[in-house]
Design a protein around this motif. Structure first.
Motif, PDB file in Angstrom:
ATOM      1  N   GLY A  41       0.826  -1.206   0.000  1.00  0.00           N
ATOM      2  CA  GLY A  41       0.000   0.000   0.000  1.00  0.00           C
ATOM      3  C   GLY A  41       0.853   1.245   0.000  1.00  0.00           C
ATOM      4  N   GLY A  43      -0.290   4.504   0.086  1.00  0.00           N
ATOM      5  CA  GLY A  43      -0.981   5.701   0.546  1.00  0.00           C
ATOM      6  C   GLY A  43      -0.116   6.427   1.555  1.00  0.00           C
ATOM      7  N   GLU A  67       1.969  -1.382  -4.774  1.00  0.00           N
ATOM      8  CA  GLU A  67       0.772  -0.570  -4.968  1.00  0.00           C
ATOM      9  C   GLU A  67       0.106  -0.975  -6.278  1.00  0.00           C
ATOM     10  N   GLY A  73      -3.015   6.528  -2.726  1.00  0.00           N
ATOM     11  CA  GLY A  73      -4.182   5.837  -2.198  1.00  0.00           C
ATOM     12  C   GLY A  73      -5.407   6.724  -2.156  1.00  0.00           C
ATOM     13  N   ARG A  74      -5.936   6.929  -0.953  1.00  0.00           N
ATOM     14  CA  ARG A  74      -7.129   7.764  -0.789  1.00  0.00           C
ATOM     15  C   ARG A  74      -6.805   9.256  -0.727  1.00  0.00           C
ATOM     16  N   THR A 315      -2.723  -1.190   3.878  1.00  0.00           N
ATOM     17  CA  THR A 315      -3.962  -1.021   3.134  1.00  0.00           C
ATOM     18  C   THR A 315      -5.059  -1.718   3.918  1.00  0.00           C
ATOM     19  N   SER A 322      -8.572  -4.733  -0.599  1.00  0.00           N
ATOM     20  CA  SER A 322      -7.298  -5.458  -0.765  1.00  0.00           C
ATOM     21  C   SER A 322      -7.553  -6.931  -0.488  1.00  0.00           C
ATOM     22  N   ASN A 458      -3.487  -0.224   9.391  1.00  0.00           N
ATOM     23  CA  ASN A 458      -4.785   0.427   9.244  1.00  0.00           C
ATOM     24  C   ASN A 458      -5.784   0.150  10.359  1.00  0.00           C
ATOM     25  N   SER A 470      -2.846   8.017  10.103  1.00  0.00           N
ATOM     26  CA  SER A 470      -2.078   7.037   9.332  1.00  0.00           C
ATOM     27  C   SER A 470      -0.582   7.259   9.494  1.00  0.00           C
TER      28      SER A 470
END
Length: 505
Positions: A41, A43, A67, A73-74, A315, A322, A458, A470
């Motif tokens: 991930g 992000g 990734e 990511g978001r 993630t 995921s 996460n 995060s």
């Protein structure tokens, strides 16, 4: 020449100390650094983790970052007629010290959040609207809600003040093996209790009125988390902090933090989707059998695999986000069934139909953002004028007086709904997200330590989902991985850290 016993003692003592530095338990030299670390991930969590892991383990460890989509990511932007607009995480709080440090260290620039006027609609009328005069706003708030806004501000400030302790803990390299331990170290049983109560229960018990909750708290939560007062109290505080002044963003888009962290960490980006993770025994160059993790991933039409000493999953372990399978772990790695809330961001350049919110014409309307209550029969959570990521928050109208508006809704807007909101419009662009957890206390945060050297970032989103959360989780996971690799047990889950560090000179 012979030597006396007195002369031999210092020599023997020195030799003993030298041997101890090689073989005594707890010496970091006993354990070689890891060869390879994988992060899944890219992000803000994954790229922050890469950055902090590089700082802790040094320049020689190889870090692979997987990734399947875009770096960020978001954190993402949407392109509209040559301009980019924030589609994911949009604003950052002035007390978010990790994000502030990233911007400084990575040579990025910031823009201040727009200072436009906000109103709250119940679907029939505006129950509250700001004035451009500060003193008028104070009078309005006191007239409608008494001193409840001040009490709310003081409560949020108290929680944030305790939460800020995490930066001192992390600056001293302390880590926590669970989200609950981390929160307890900051605010004791009070913080853990916040995960188990809705913000509605907490504020009702504190004597806040239904009118204040409906017209102030709910609209803010609907804007920030797409949910009302059923969220847990901790994320409720994070949401309310998002209504503070001084909010900012990264010029060019918040996702730039992720790409710059990736560069700074000197990690190897692998564009692919991780399918399986399995623990296996491998023989390293030293000749000793070693437990490692095999990651099987798909890149393009090819399926490949590689082995890693440490793995960080950054993630959400949600099948829609995921689809990772953990093979042959004993005991099995727990399944996560965390439900993520869908939110749709719709960007529309058009002229607002202000009469849907009030009887005034658009020229008389004056508001740049409208929030909605839970009791509203409107089909949106919020609507507001937005700037491109390079406009320095000075929204530009087109020749016909149309602005770019950003709308949050739970479902995709129909053409009929858009025509109800706008007198006319040029275009619409949508971005659908599984944006943040659907909060339903009591919350049980997933484990950080999934296996011996397999970590999950996460889980902290169960407490609250935000860019800074995060980054905090990433820093904690990097420290935890480092200390557990070198068996620094005295740096993990220490009690009374606040008192201990407060007395240090």
């Amino acid at each position: 020449m012979s030597r006396t016993a007195e002369e031999l003692v210092p020599s023997l003592l020195g030799l003993w100390l030298l041997l101890c530095s090689w073989v005594c338990p707890g010496s970091t030299e006993l354990q070689a650094p890891p060869d390879k670390i994988a992060i899944i991930g890219a992000g803000i969590g994954g790229t922050s983790a890469a950055y902090y892991l590089r700082q802790k383990f040094g320049k020689d460890v190889k870090i692979d970052l997987f990734e399947r989509g875009e770096v960020g990511g978001r954190l993402a932007t949407t392109a509209i007629q040559g301009q980019e607009y924030e589609a994911g995480g949009s604003v950052i709080h002035p007390l978010n010290l990790h994000m502030k440090r990233f911007v400084k260290d990575l040579g990025l620039s910031t823009v201040q959040s727009s200072g436009g006027l906000i109103g709250v609609s119940n679907g029939k009328t505006l129950v509250f609207e700001e004035s451009s005069w500060f003193i008028i706003n104070i009078i309005k708030l006191i007239w409608q809600y008494g001193f409840q806004p001040l009490r709310m501000h003081m409560w949020v400030e108290d929680v944030l003040d305790k939460f800020m302790r995490i930066y001192r803990y992390q600056s001293h390299d302390y880590a926590f093996s669970s989200v609950e331990n981390l929160l307890h170290s900051l605010g004791g049983d009070d913080f853990l209790g916040m995960l188990n109560r809705t913000i509605l229960e907490t504020l009702q018990k504190a004597g806040f009125s239904e009118k204040f909750l409906d017209e102030m708290i709910v609209p803010i939560n609907r804007l920030n988390y797409g949910q009302g007062t059923g969220i847990n109290s901790f994320v409720g505080v994070v949401s309310l902090a998002g209504a503070d002044s001084g909010l900012w963003a990264v010029e060019g888009g918040n996702k730039l933090v992720c790409s710059r962290l990736l560069q700074a960490s000197r990690s190897n980006l692998i564009s692919g989707s991780v399918m399986y993770i399995e623990e296996k025994t491998r023989t390293k160059q030293t000749g000793n059998p070693t437990k490692m993790y095999e990651i099987v991933y798909q890149t393009g039409s090819e399926t490949r695999s590689d082995f890693y000493d440490i793995v960080l999953v950054a993630t959400p372990l949600n099948r829609k986000m995921s689809n990772i399978t953990f093979l042959n772990f004993d005991p099995p790695i727990e399944e996560f069934h965390q439900y993520y809330q869908q939110i749709v961001s719709t960007f529309i350049r058009g002229k607002l139909n202000s009469t849907i919110f009030s009887s005034r014409t658009l020229d008389e309307f004056g508001l740049t953002t409208v929030l909605t209550t839970d009791k509203s029969d409107l089909f949106i959570n919020s609507i507001g004028i937005v700037s491109s990521v390079r406009e320095n928050n000075n929204p530009q109208a087109s020749t016909g007086g149309a602005f770019v508006w950003k709308i949050f809704s739970r479902e995709t807007l129909t053409k009929e709904q858009i025509l109800k909101l706008f007198v006319s419009y040029d275009y619409s662009v949508k971005q659908q997200w599984l944006a943040y957890p659907h909060y339903k206390p009591p919350e049980k945060c997933p484990s950080i330590i999934l296996h011996d050297r397999l970590y999950y970032l996460n889980g902290i989103e169960c407490a609250a989902s935000a860019m800074e959360m995060s980054a905090i989780a990433a820093h904690n996971a990097a420290l935890l991985a480092y200390h557990r690799w070198y068996e620094h047990t005295d740096m993990i889950d220490q009690e009374d850290l606040y008192e201990k560090l407060k007395t240090e000179l």
